[in-house]
Design a protein around this motif. Structure first.
Motif, PDB file in Angstrom:
ATOM      1  N   ALA A  80       0.134  -0.949  -0.260  1.00 30.69           N
ATOM      2  CA  ALA A  80       0.170  -0.163   0.131  1.00 30.69           C
ATOM      3  C   ALA A  80       0.772   1.277  -0.463  1.00 30.69           C
ATOM      4  CB  ALA A  80      -0.890   0.211   1.434  1.00 30.69           C
ATOM      5  N   LYS A  81       2.070   1.150   0.588  1.00 26.87           N
ATOM      6  CA  LYS A  81       3.075   1.897   0.487  1.00 26.87           C
ATOM      7  C   LYS A  81       3.733   2.335  -0.708  1.00 26.87           C
ATOM      8  CE  LYS A  81       4.679   3.139   5.436  1.00 26.87           C
ATOM      9  NZ  LYS A  81       5.348   2.351   5.838  1.00 26.87           N
ATOM     10  N   GLU A  82       3.879   1.717  -1.508  1.00 23.57           N
ATOM     11  CA  GLU A  82       4.639   1.074  -2.691  1.00 23.57           C
ATOM     12  C   GLU A  82       4.524   1.281  -3.880  1.00 23.57           C
ATOM     13  OE1 GLU A  82       7.151  -1.965  -2.179  1.00 23.57           O
ATOM     14  OE2 GLU A  82       8.772  -1.518  -0.864  1.00 23.57           O
ATOM     15  N   LYS A  83       2.823   1.069  -3.593  1.00 23.33           N
ATOM     16  CA  LYS A  83       1.413   0.430  -4.710  1.00 23.33           C
ATOM     17  C   LYS A  83       0.885   1.065  -4.850  1.00 23.33           C
ATOM     18  CE  LYS A  83       4.786  -2.645  -6.763  1.00 23.33           C
ATOM     19  NZ  LYS A  83       5.216  -4.090  -7.381  1.00 23.33           N
ATOM     20  N   LYS A  84      -0.268   1.227  -6.108  1.00 16.80           N
ATOM     21  CA  LYS A  84      -1.693   1.639  -5.994  1.00 16.80           C
ATOM     22  C   LYS A  84      -2.731   1.324  -5.912  1.00 16.80           C
ATOM     23  CE  LYS A  84      -3.096   6.149  -6.672  1.00 16.80           C
ATOM     24  NZ  LYS A  84      -3.431   6.884  -4.876  1.00 16.80           N
ATOM     25  N   GLY A  85      -2.348   0.036  -6.174  1.00 14.03           N
ATOM     26  CA  GLY A  85      -3.195  -0.991  -5.800  1.00 14.03           C
ATOM     27  C   GLY A  85      -2.877  -2.457  -6.454  1.00 14.03           C
ATOM     28  N   VAL A  86      -3.588  -3.406  -6.530  1.00 18.10           N
ATOM     29  CA  VAL A  86      -2.772  -4.858  -6.279  1.00 18.10           C
ATOM     30  C   VAL A  86      -4.067  -6.031  -6.860  1.00 18.10           C
ATOM     31  CG1 VAL A  86      -3.377  -5.712  -3.998  1.00 18.10           C
ATOM     32  CG2 VAL A  86      -1.382  -6.978  -5.260  1.00 18.10           C
ATOM     33  N   PHE A  87      -4.180  -6.876  -8.062  1.00 17.17           N
ATOM     34  CA  PHE A  87      -4.748  -7.255  -8.368  1.00 17.17           C
ATOM     35  C   PHE A  87      -5.209  -8.886  -7.978  1.00 17.17           C
ATOM     36  CE2 PHE A  87      -6.597 -10.646 -11.617  1.00 17.17           C
ATOM     37  CZ  PHE A  87      -7.671  -9.098 -12.509  1.00 17.17           C
ATOM     38  N   ILE A  88      -6.117  -9.270  -7.706  1.00 21.70           N
ATOM     39  CA  ILE A  88      -5.861  -9.992  -6.395  1.00 21.70           C
ATOM     40  C   ILE A  88      -6.997 -11.806  -7.212  1.00 21.70           C
ATOM     41  CG2 ILE A  88      -7.581 -11.750  -4.442  1.00 21.70           C
ATOM     42  CD1 ILE A  88      -5.418  -9.431  -3.597  1.00 21.70           C
ATOM     43  N   THR A  89      -6.501 -12.345  -7.788  1.00 22.98           N
ATOM     44  CA  THR A  89      -6.628 -13.210  -8.747  1.00 22.98           C
ATOM     45  C   THR A  89      -6.343 -14.745  -7.507  1.00 22.98           C
ATOM     46  OG1 THR A  89      -6.456 -14.582 -10.907  1.00 22.98           O
ATOM     47  CG2 THR A  89      -4.300 -14.161  -9.696  1.00 22.98           C
ATOM     48  N   GLY A  90      -7.022 -16.094  -8.486  1.00 24.59           N
ATOM     49  CA  GLY A  90      -6.677 -17.155  -7.461  1.00 24.59           C
ATOM     50  C   GLY A  90      -6.700 -18.383  -8.498  1.00 24.59           C
ATOM     51  N   THR A  91      -6.306 -19.704  -7.306  1.00 24.27           N
ATOM     52  CA  THR A  91      -6.148 -21.051  -8.447  1.00 24.27           C
ATOM     53  C   THR A  91      -8.136 -21.555  -9.102  1.00 24.27           C
ATOM     54  OG1 THR A  91      -6.690 -21.728  -6.474  1.00 24.27           O
ATOM     55  CG2 THR A  91      -4.733 -21.470  -6.857  1.00 24.27           C
ATOM     56  N   GLY A  92      -9.123 -20.507  -9.178  1.00 26.96           N
ATOM     57  CA  GLY A  92     -10.189 -21.117 -10.051  1.00 26.96           C
ATOM     58  C   GLY A  92     -11.438 -19.859  -9.390  1.00 26.96           C
ATOM     59  N   THR A  93     -12.427 -20.705  -9.632  1.00 27.16           N
ATOM     60  CA  THR A  93     -13.686 -19.295  -9.780  1.00 27.16           C
ATOM     61  C   THR A  93     -14.017 -20.019  -8.490  1.00 27.16           C
ATOM     62  OG1 THR A  93     -15.328 -18.479 -10.042  1.00 27.16           O
ATOM     63  CG2 THR A  93     -15.533 -20.590 -10.408  1.00 27.16           C
ATOM     64  N   ASP A  94     -14.650 -19.936  -7.207  1.00 28.31           N
ATOM     65  CA  ASP A  94     -15.634 -19.359  -6.431  1.00 28.31           C
ATOM     66  C   ASP A  94     -14.438 -20.378  -5.532  1.00 28.31           C
ATOM     67  OD1 ASP A  94     -17.956 -19.519  -5.957  1.00 28.31           O
ATOM     68  OD2 ASP A  94     -18.561 -21.810  -6.080  1.00 28.31           O
ATOM     69  N   GLN A 134      -6.138  -0.359   9.590  1.00 31.69           N
ATOM     70  CA  GLN A 134      -4.578   0.591   8.861  1.00 31.69           C
ATOM     71  C   GLN A 134      -4.782   1.908   9.502  1.00 31.69           C
ATOM     72  OE1 GLN A 134      -2.099  -1.164  10.528  1.00 31.69           O
ATOM     73  NE2 GLN A 134      -3.188  -3.136  10.377  1.00 31.69           N
ATOM     74  N   GLY A 135      -5.450   2.348   9.027  1.00 35.86           N
ATOM     75  CA  GLY A 135      -6.234   3.739   8.462  1.00 35.86           C
ATOM     76  C   GLY A 135      -5.738   4.064   6.841  1.00 35.86           C
ATOM     77  N   ILE A 136      -5.616   3.282   6.043  1.00 37.77           N
ATOM     78  CA  ILE A 136      -5.312   3.127   4.953  1.00 37.77           C
ATOM     79  C   ILE A 136      -6.546   3.302   4.067  1.00 37.77           C
ATOM     80  CG2 ILE A 136      -4.567   2.517   2.721  1.00 37.77           C
ATOM     81  CD1 ILE A 136      -2.730   1.063   4.294  1.00 37.77           C
ATOM     82  N   ASP A 137      -6.779   4.378   3.105  1.00 36.40           N
ATOM     83  CA  ASP A 137      -8.014   4.970   2.859  1.00 36.40           C
ATOM     84  C   ASP A 137      -8.107   3.517   1.022  1.00 36.40           C
ATOM     85  OD1 ASP A 137     -10.117   5.690   0.752  1.00 36.40           O
ATOM     86  OD2 ASP A 137      -8.877   7.520   0.353  1.00 36.40           O
ATOM     87  N   VAL A 138      -8.838   2.417   1.473  1.00 34.95           N
ATOM     88  CA  VAL A 138      -8.861   1.937   0.453  1.00 34.95           C
ATOM     89  C   VAL A 138     -10.429   1.797  -0.179  1.00 34.95           C
ATOM     90  CG1 VAL A 138      -9.989  -0.505   2.077  1.00 34.95           C
ATOM     91  CG2 VAL A 138      -8.786  -1.073  -0.155  1.00 34.95           C
ATOM     92  N   ALA A 185     -10.383   5.907 -12.417  1.00 29.54           N
ATOM     93  CA  ALA A 185     -11.681   7.105 -11.309  1.00 29.54           C
ATOM     94  C   ALA A 185     -11.301   6.723 -10.160  1.00 29.54           C
ATOM     95  CB  ALA A 185     -12.589   6.962 -12.307  1.00 29.54           C
ATOM     96  N   VAL A 186     -10.848   5.348 -10.158  1.00 34.94           N
ATOM     97  CA  VAL A 186     -11.021   4.715  -8.622  1.00 34.94           C
ATOM     98  C   VAL A 186      -9.700   5.271  -7.993  1.00 34.94           C
ATOM     99  CG1 VAL A 186     -11.120   2.800  -6.562  1.00 34.94           C
ATOM    100  CG2 VAL A 186     -12.817   3.483  -8.588  1.00 34.94           C
ATOM    101  N   ARG A 187      -8.718   4.056  -8.944  1.00 39.51           N
ATOM    102  CA  ARG A 187      -7.656   4.628  -7.951  1.00 39.51           C
ATOM    103  C   ARG A 187      -7.329   5.768  -7.642  1.00 39.51           C
ATOM    104  NH1 ARG A 187      -2.891   4.228 -12.308  1.00 39.51           N
ATOM    105  NH2 ARG A 187      -3.277   5.948 -12.854  1.00 39.51           N
ATOM    106  N   ASP A 188      -7.489   7.114  -8.728  1.00 35.21           N
ATOM    107  CA  ASP A 188      -6.917   8.118  -8.289  1.00 35.21           C
ATOM    108  C   ASP A 188      -7.815   8.781  -7.066  1.00 35.21           C
ATOM    109  OD1 ASP A 188      -4.890   8.004 -10.196  1.00 35.21           O
ATOM    110  OD2 ASP A 188      -6.119   9.007 -11.745  1.00 35.21           O
TER     111      ASP A 188
END
Ligand SMILES: Nc1ncnc2c1ncn2[C@@H]1O[C@H](COP(=O)(O)OP(=O)(O)OP(=O)(O)O)[C@@H](O)[C@H]1O
Ligand SMILES: [Mg+2]
Length: 220
Positions: free
Chosen positions: A8-22, A39-43, A110-113
């Protein structure tokens, strides 16, 4: 813990993927967003295409919003919502509503910014067609267009070593950076402890945190 705060300090976002659906991406993402908020981060949360929901409150986005207590407007959380519980490329075809990468990039930005850190949930696993007509978009094209690195959510149980190792190899092969793994439904018995260890051994990735069955927090 340190890894998520560092992200959260170094980047503006992260992509959550998974090993499959569900596999628990939404469940785990909600706890991640809750953790960041504590943690007080505006997420913020964003998912490009959601299938199988009638409204945003009933979808993955609404779930994350409720669990994490986000104040983000519903319509900023999702770009494409489809009623049919099928892959986005098929839902888009059924509804004659082709998915545009440009719209996804603009909506995400728009969300990120307007937030400190955005958790972006992927549809399905890493191999998920988003559009497949004269134009072809696969999920990793979105990851790249949004310039994000990924976290892999996996179940802690039997079969997970194969699922994480193959998913991680596929993602690395595309030149996408992986931040680590979140193990869902973790009870820490003999087999699961070994799964945790073998995943780190065979992928060179770290397990960032685990989530227990019906867990209400990430466990670091
Ligand atoms: N740790 C957990 N404890 C209890 N229930 C869980 C847990 N993880 C996931 N679930 C349940 O399993 C189901 C699937 O989880 P979830 O919706 O998070 O998966 P997903 O990977 O986001 O799926 P999709 O590919 O549809 O987005 C849901 O009903 C969810 O509540
Ligand atoms: Mg989901």
């Amino acid at each position: 813990m340190a890894k998520l705060l560092e992200l959260a300090k170094e980047k503006k976002g992260v992509f959550i993927t998974g090993t499959g659906t569900d596999i628990g991406k939404t469940y785990v993402t909600a706890l991640m967003a809750k953790y960041y908020k504590e943690q007080g981060i505006d997420v913020a949360y964003y998912k490009a295409a959601i299938s199988g929901a009638d409204t945003i409150p009933e979808s993955d986005a609404g779930y994350v919003k409720r669990i994490a207590g986000l104040e983000q407007p519903d319509d900023s959380m999702v770009s494409y919502l489809f009623r049919e519980a099928v892959s986005p490329h098929l839902a888009a075809k059924i509804n004659n509503r082709p998915i545009e990468l440009d719209k996804i990039v603009a909506d995400y930005k728009a969300v990120r910014d307007s937030h400190e850190f955005t958790v972006v949930e992927g549809s399905g696993g890493i191999v998920c067609p988003i559009r497949y007509d004269e134009e072809k978009i696969l999920l990793p094209d979105i990851v790249k267009a949004l310039r994000l690195s990924v976290i892999i959510v996996a179940d802690a149980g039997l079969g997970t070593i194969h699922n994480v190792v193959t998913t991680a190899a596929y993602i690395k092969n595309l030149g996408i950076e992986i931040e680590g793994v979140l193990l869902n439904n973790y009870i820490g018995d003999l087999m699961q402890k070994d799964n945790y260890y073998m995943i780190e051994e065979l992928t060179g990735l770290k397990v960032i945190a685990t989530v227990a069955p019906k867990g209400e927090t990430l466990i670091f």
